[in-house]
Design a protein around this motif. Structure first.
Motif, PDB file in Angstrom:
ATOM      1  N   GLY A 310       0.831  -1.196   0.000  1.00 11.25           N
ATOM      2  CA  GLY A 310       0.000   0.000   0.000  1.00 11.25           C
ATOM      3  C   GLY A 310       0.863   1.242   0.000  1.00 11.25           C
ATOM      4  O   GLY A 310       1.993   1.231   0.497  1.00 11.25           O
ATOM      5  N   GLY A 311       0.326   2.321  -0.543  1.00 15.69           N
ATOM      6  CA  GLY A 311       1.105   3.558  -0.592  1.00 15.69           C
ATOM      7  C   GLY A 311       0.345   4.690  -1.252  1.00 15.69           C
ATOM      8  O   GLY A 311      -0.884   4.726  -1.253  1.00 15.69           O
ATOM      9  N   ALA A 312       1.110   5.611  -1.826  1.00 14.98           N
ATOM     10  CA  ALA A 312       0.552   6.816  -2.440  1.00 14.98           C
ATOM     11  C   ALA A 312       0.978   6.893  -3.896  1.00 14.98           C
ATOM     12  O   ALA A 312       2.051   6.394  -4.280  1.00 14.98           O
ATOM     13  CB  ALA A 312       1.015   8.069  -1.692  1.00 14.98           C
ATOM     14  N   LEU A 313       0.135   7.532  -4.705  1.00 13.50           N
ATOM     15  CA  LEU A 313       0.364   7.648  -6.147  1.00 13.50           C
ATOM     16  C   LEU A 313      -0.070   9.040  -6.584  1.00 13.50           C
ATOM     17  O   LEU A 313      -1.067   9.568  -6.097  1.00 13.50           O
ATOM     18  CB  LEU A 313      -0.431   6.561  -6.878  1.00 13.50           C
ATOM     19  CG  LEU A 313      -0.397   6.509  -8.403  1.00 13.50           C
ATOM     20  CD1 LEU A 313      -0.527   5.052  -8.872  1.00 13.50           C
ATOM     21  CD2 LEU A 313      -1.524   7.318  -9.021  1.00 13.50           C
ATOM     22  N   VAL A 314       0.692   9.623  -7.499  1.00 13.52           N
ATOM     23  CA  VAL A 314       0.336  10.915  -8.096  1.00 13.52           C
ATOM     24  C   VAL A 314       0.240  10.717  -9.606  1.00 13.52           C
ATOM     25  O   VAL A 314       1.193  10.234 -10.240  1.00 13.52           O
ATOM     26  CB  VAL A 314       1.370  12.005  -7.766  1.00 13.52           C
ATOM     27  CG1 VAL A 314       1.005  13.304  -8.472  1.00 13.52           C
ATOM     28  CG2 VAL A 314       1.439  12.232  -6.260  1.00 13.52           C
ATOM     29  N   ARG A 315      -0.912  11.076 -10.161  1.00 12.92           N
ATOM     30  CA  ARG A 315      -1.148  10.890 -11.595  1.00 12.92           C
ATOM     31  C   ARG A 315      -1.314  12.252 -12.266  1.00 12.92           C
ATOM     32  O   ARG A 315      -1.997  13.140 -11.750  1.00 12.92           O
ATOM     33  CB  ARG A 315      -2.396  10.042 -11.823  1.00 12.92           C
ATOM     34  CG  ARG A 315      -2.677   9.741 -13.299  1.00 12.92           C
ATOM     35  CD  ARG A 315      -3.961   8.943 -13.469  1.00 12.92           C
ATOM     36  NE  ARG A 315      -3.896   7.704 -12.740  1.00 12.92           N
ATOM     37  CZ  ARG A 315      -4.851   7.282 -11.926  1.00 12.92           C
ATOM     38  NH1 ARG A 315      -5.932   8.018 -11.725  1.00 12.92           N
ATOM     39  NH2 ARG A 315      -4.721   6.136 -11.297  1.00 12.92           N
ATOM     40  N   LEU A 316      -0.699  12.418 -13.422  1.00  7.89           N
ATOM     41  CA  LEU A 316      -0.844  13.616 -14.252  1.00  7.89           C
ATOM     42  C   LEU A 316      -1.680  13.266 -15.476  1.00  7.89           C
ATOM     43  O   LEU A 316      -1.448  12.230 -16.101  1.00  7.89           O
ATOM     44  CB  LEU A 316       0.518  14.155 -14.692  1.00  7.89           C
ATOM     45  CG  LEU A 316       1.528  14.473 -13.581  1.00  7.89           C
ATOM     46  CD1 LEU A 316       2.825  14.975 -14.194  1.00  7.89           C
ATOM     47  CD2 LEU A 316       0.972  15.510 -12.627  1.00  7.89           C
ATOM     48  N   GLU A 317      -2.626  14.137 -15.835  1.00  4.87           N
ATOM     49  CA  GLU A 317      -3.481  13.910 -16.999  1.00  4.87           C
ATOM     50  C   GLU A 317      -3.445  15.128 -17.916  1.00  4.87           C
ATOM     51  O   GLU A 317      -3.514  16.267 -17.447  1.00  4.87           O
ATOM     52  CB  GLU A 317      -4.930  13.662 -16.577  1.00  4.87           C
ATOM     53  CG  GLU A 317      -5.166  12.349 -15.861  1.00  4.87           C
ATOM     54  CD  GLU A 317      -6.635  12.152 -15.534  1.00  4.87           C
ATOM     55  OE1 GLU A 317      -7.421  13.107 -15.725  1.00  4.87           O
ATOM     56  OE2 GLU A 317      -7.001  11.051 -15.080  1.00  4.87           O
ATOM     57  N   ILE A 318      -3.342  14.863 -19.217  1.00  7.39           N
ATOM     58  CA  ILE A 318      -3.407  15.919 -20.226  1.00  7.39           C
ATOM     59  C   ILE A 318      -4.419  15.479 -21.280  1.00  7.39           C
ATOM     60  O   ILE A 318      -4.188  14.499 -21.993  1.00  7.39           O
ATOM     61  CB  ILE A 318      -2.036  16.169 -20.886  1.00  7.39           C
ATOM     62  CG1 ILE A 318      -1.002  16.584 -19.845  1.00  7.39           C
ATOM     63  CG2 ILE A 318      -2.150  17.228 -21.974  1.00  7.39           C
ATOM     64  CD1 ILE A 318       0.384  16.780 -20.406  1.00  7.39           C
ATOM     65  N   VAL A 326      -3.816  11.621 -22.180  1.00  7.65           N
ATOM     66  CA  VAL A 326      -2.512  10.990 -21.932  1.00  7.65           C
ATOM     67  C   VAL A 326      -2.181  11.199 -20.460  1.00  7.65           C
ATOM     68  O   VAL A 326      -2.446  12.270 -19.907  1.00  7.65           O
ATOM     69  CB  VAL A 326      -1.423  11.609 -22.833  1.00  7.65           C
ATOM     70  CG1 VAL A 326      -0.047  11.034 -22.491  1.00  7.65           C
ATOM     71  CG2 VAL A 326      -1.747  11.356 -24.294  1.00  7.65           C
ATOM     72  N   GLU A 327      -1.611  10.180 -19.820  1.00  5.99           N
ATOM     73  CA  GLU A 327      -1.341  10.289 -18.392  1.00  5.99           C
ATOM     74  C   GLU A 327      -0.006   9.646 -18.036  1.00  5.99           C
ATOM     75  O   GLU A 327       0.532   8.825 -18.784  1.00  5.99           O
ATOM     76  CB  GLU A 327      -2.476   9.646 -17.583  1.00  5.99           C
ATOM     77  CG  GLU A 327      -2.737   8.194 -17.925  1.00  5.99           C
ATOM     78  CD  GLU A 327      -3.954   7.650 -17.193  1.00  5.99           C
ATOM     79  OE1 GLU A 327      -4.940   8.396 -17.057  1.00  5.99           O
ATOM     80  OE2 GLU A 327      -3.921   6.488 -16.750  1.00  5.99           O
ATOM     81  N   ALA A 328       0.501  10.044 -16.883  1.00  9.67           N
ATOM     82  CA  ALA A 328       1.733   9.481 -16.325  1.00  9.67           C
ATOM     83  C   ALA A 328       1.568   9.440 -14.812  1.00  9.67           C
ATOM     84  O   ALA A 328       0.808  10.225 -14.234  1.00  9.67           O
ATOM     85  CB  ALA A 328       2.953  10.328 -16.700  1.00  9.67           C
ATOM     86  N   PHE A 329       2.271   8.493 -14.168  1.00 13.55           N
ATOM     87  CA  PHE A 329       2.147   8.411 -12.718  1.00 13.55           C
ATOM     88  C   PHE A 329       3.484   8.036 -12.093  1.00 13.55           C
ATOM     89  O   PHE A 329       4.371   7.455 -12.733  1.00 13.55           O
ATOM     90  CB  PHE A 329       1.079   7.378 -12.305  1.00 13.55           C
ATOM     91  CG  PHE A 329       1.502   5.937 -12.469  1.00 13.55           C
ATOM     92  CD1 PHE A 329       2.215   5.274 -11.479  1.00 13.55           C
ATOM     93  CD2 PHE A 329       1.166   5.229 -13.610  1.00 13.55           C
ATOM     94  CE1 PHE A 329       2.605   3.958 -11.632  1.00 13.55           C
ATOM     95  CE2 PHE A 329       1.540   3.907 -13.774  1.00 13.55           C
ATOM     96  CZ  PHE A 329       2.270   3.269 -12.778  1.00 13.55           C
TER      97      PHE A 329
END
Length: 368
Positions: A310-318, A326-329
């Protein structure tokens, strides 16, 4: 835990409304403005005139209303409203009008920001609705400005130029209009947004799978609830399958592969730039890390380590198209179990770390 992969012994341990809805929204908009001006808080702050100078960032596709028409539409609805072309302004509007039905209004205020999406509308209709909301914000006292950004917009006005002689309204026989209470009830009962679905897929890497992380494929389904402000919750369920990673030693070869399910929950969606969204998320993995002996090893075995992290995630969306983004994490996870894999007698092949970092790219396609 120790997991033997080969050798002499074997041991193993630890996503707008229709015309009828627009008429109802027009009534609610007029009622909202009237309430703002007549409320006790407005009476108490009568000595503090609301700021009506505004700055404007404007992007419009060819064929959509231009900046001058949009500014005139605001000023026609709001007495004393003035457009500040340069310099500071307490109120700032950002408008994006596109020819694919994806139209957005951002309102930046000292007390906070708001975003409204006008999908499935022509850019001309969206511009008129945005001008109504902007006028409501300019008319409101500071304590009510954020509230005004969330109110329904009135139907678009065809022309902002005043008519020299207004034409008399024709008298026609019609059914009596619905009562005031019924109109407000109809608007309140209709949800402003709806739940949406999206498909997502792309390549990824997970650092703790092997000494040299192998490429993996991540694919799944997302359910989201798009709203005008930052609070736009979403949840995504995905399957993660890595390719096989081979680790060579003098005693033999070991092959590692991860198969896991991943659940991510993202409560907010932050708009940093006009076309960049940031989603902070919580994430949970559950699956199995498979390790097999081979090569020169004798009496080879296959072992499985439960992969729970378990943890944390940051996702970028364009967004790049009406329904495609399009996305990246980037993510960090803590594993509940981290075994060591060996060739007997105690020849260490790989010790799984306690932490795992993940990165990935992908695309998402809205289905609504």
């Amino acid at each position: 835990m120790w997991a033997e992969l080969g050798g002499g012994g074997v041991w193993y341990g630890r996503a707008m409304t229709g015309r009828r809805g627009l008429r109802a929204e027009a009534f609610v908009s007029a009622l909202s403005v009237g309430w703002l001006m007549a409320s006790p808080s407005h009476a108490q702050l009568s000595s503090e005139e609301p700021a009506r100078a505004f700055a404007l960032e404007y992007q419009a596709a060819p064929g959509c209303p231009d900046r001058d028409a949009f500014t005139a539409a605001i000023q026609d609805r709001t007495a004393g409203a003035s457009y500040v072309a340069s310099g500071p302004a307490a109120l700032r509007f950002r408008v994006e009008l596109r020819d694919d039905g994806q139209n957005t209004l951002w309102v930046d205020l000292p007390e906070g920001s708001s975003r409204r999406d006008f999908n499935d509308s022509s850019c001309a209709d969206a511009a008129s609705s945005m001008a109504v909301i902007a006028a409501m914000v300019l008319e409101a006292v500071p304590a009510k400005r954020l509230w005004a950004t969330e109110q329904p917009a009135a139907p678009p006005l065809v022309s902002t130029a005043p008519s020299p002689v207004p034409a008399p309204a024709p008298v026609v026989a019609s059914a009596p209009p619905p009562s005031r209470a019924r109109a407000v009830s109809d608007v309140a009962a209709r949800p402003a947004e709806r739940w949406g679905l999206a498909l997502a897929a792309g390549p990824a890497l997970e650092s703790a799978v092997a000494p040299t992380p192998p490429p993996a494929l991540l694919a799944g389904l997302e359910i989201n609830w798009p709203r005008g402000g930052p609070w736009s919750p979403s949840a995504r369920l995905e399957a993660l399958v890595s390719t096989a990673a081979v680790q060579q030693t003098s005693d033999g070869a070991a092959t590692f592969q991860l198969i896991a399910g991943r659940l991510s929950g993202c409560p907010v969606r932050l708009q940093l730039l006009i076309r960049l969204r940031v989603l902070p998320c919580a994430t949970l993995d559950a699956g199995s890390l498979r390790a097999s002996g081979g090569g020169a090893a004798e009496n080879v075995h296959t072992r499985h380590m439960p992969w729970v992290a378990g943890g944390a995630l940051v996702r970028l969306e364009i967004p790049v198209w009406q329904r495609l983004s399009v996305e990246a994490f980037v993510a960090a996870r803590l594993l509940t179990r981290h075994d060591s894999f060996i060739f007997n007698p105690e020849r260490l092949v790989y010790s799984v770390p306690r932490w795992s970092a993940g990165v990935g790219l992908g695309v998402s396609l809205r289905l609504d």
